[in-house]
Design a protein around this motif. Sequence first.
Motif, mmCIF file in Angstrom:
data_model
loop_
_atom_site.group_PDB
_atom_site.id
_atom_site.type_symbol
_atom_site.label_atom_id
_atom_site.label_comp_id
_atom_site.label_asym_id
_atom_site.label_seq_id
_atom_site.Cartn_x
_atom_site.Cartn_y
_atom_site.Cartn_z
ATOM 1 N N ARG A 4 98.040 117.269 98.275
ATOM 2 C CA ARG A 4 98.134 118.218 97.161
ATOM 3 C C ARG A 4 99.591 118.508 96.819
ATOM 4 N NH1 ARG A 4 93.438 122.250 99.371
ATOM 5 N NH2 ARG A 4 91.689 120.910 98.769
ATOM 6 N N LEU A 5 100.403 118.704 97.830
ATOM 7 C CA LEU A 5 101.817 118.984 97.579
ATOM 8 C C LEU A 5 102.518 117.795 96.923
ATOM 9 C CD1 LEU A 5 102.780 120.880 100.844
ATOM 10 C CD2 LEU A 5 102.558 121.820 98.545
ATOM 11 N N THR A 20 104.816 115.248 92.251
ATOM 12 C CA THR A 20 104.788 114.094 91.360
ATOM 13 C C THR A 20 104.554 114.526 89.915
ATOM 14 O OG1 THR A 20 103.941 112.714 93.132
ATOM 15 C CG2 THR A 20 103.632 111.907 90.904
ATOM 16 N N SER A 21 103.668 115.471 89.706
ATOM 17 C CA SER A 21 103.395 115.954 88.357
ATOM 18 C C SER A 21 104.631 116.596 87.743
ATOM 19 C CB SER A 21 102.252 116.969 88.380
ATOM 20 O OG SER A 21 101.107 116.399 88.918
ATOM 21 N N ALA A 75 98.454 111.742 88.953
ATOM 22 C CA ALA A 75 98.780 112.783 89.934
ATOM 23 C C ALA A 75 97.873 113.999 89.750
ATOM 24 C CB ALA A 75 100.241 113.190 89.805
ATOM 25 N N PHE A 76 97.600 114.381 88.506
ATOM 26 C CA PHE A 76 96.684 115.488 88.253
ATOM 27 C C PHE A 76 95.262 115.156 88.713
ATOM 28 C CE2 PHE A 76 99.721 117.079 84.896
ATOM 29 C CZ PHE A 76 100.032 118.254 85.558
ATOM 30 N N LEU A 127 106.745 110.120 106.139
ATOM 31 C CA LEU A 127 107.129 110.960 107.280
ATOM 32 C C LEU A 127 106.459 112.325 107.218
ATOM 33 C CD1 LEU A 127 110.920 110.138 107.502
ATOM 34 C CD2 LEU A 127 109.132 109.421 109.068
ATOM 35 N N PHE A 128 106.388 112.861 106.019
ATOM 36 C CA PHE A 128 105.795 114.168 105.805
ATOM 37 C C PHE A 128 104.317 114.177 106.184
ATOM 38 C CE2 PHE A 128 103.914 117.135 102.579
ATOM 39 C CZ PHE A 128 104.399 118.297 103.132
#
Length: 156
Positions: free
Chosen positions: A33-34, A39-40, A72-73, A130-131
């Motif tokens: 989600r993040l 990206t949006s 992305a949405f 990595l995230f």
Amino acid sequence: MKKRKNKRKQLNSAESEKFIKEENKKLLIVPIRLIAIITSVAGLLALLFEIRYYAEFSIEIYFGRVIATIIAFIVLASTYLKFGKKYPFIILHILLLSLIASFGSIILLIPDSILINSLILALLIFTSALFLGWEVQHQIILSIYYIKTLLSSPID
């Protein structure tokens, strides 16, 4: 008696492996989600600045960035649905492939921007890997995506 204990250990390890995979899927939803939100926002900002500075390619840039932003949405919305919760790796790969395609199309259109766009793309890809704390197989797939993008770009 010894065979029973070994069989129990095998069952427990299989069950624990399945449990870990399911928990990994659940923990992956929030980072997806993040990344979709980032990206949006980045897609909308790129629309504003790239169209202004590269007016001769404004239509192509616009479609490339708008499509990536729409994907992305859609990915963001799908994380709230059953499909997104069941298959988070698929929607994440779709999101990352749309990013790579968007940046790759800009690199193909404007070869002078290869350095900046490839660095931004590398930053997005590898920080997201990595995230997310991804498994090695997904990180390798992601590296292949990035290498294909750079190999398909024109070299002067």
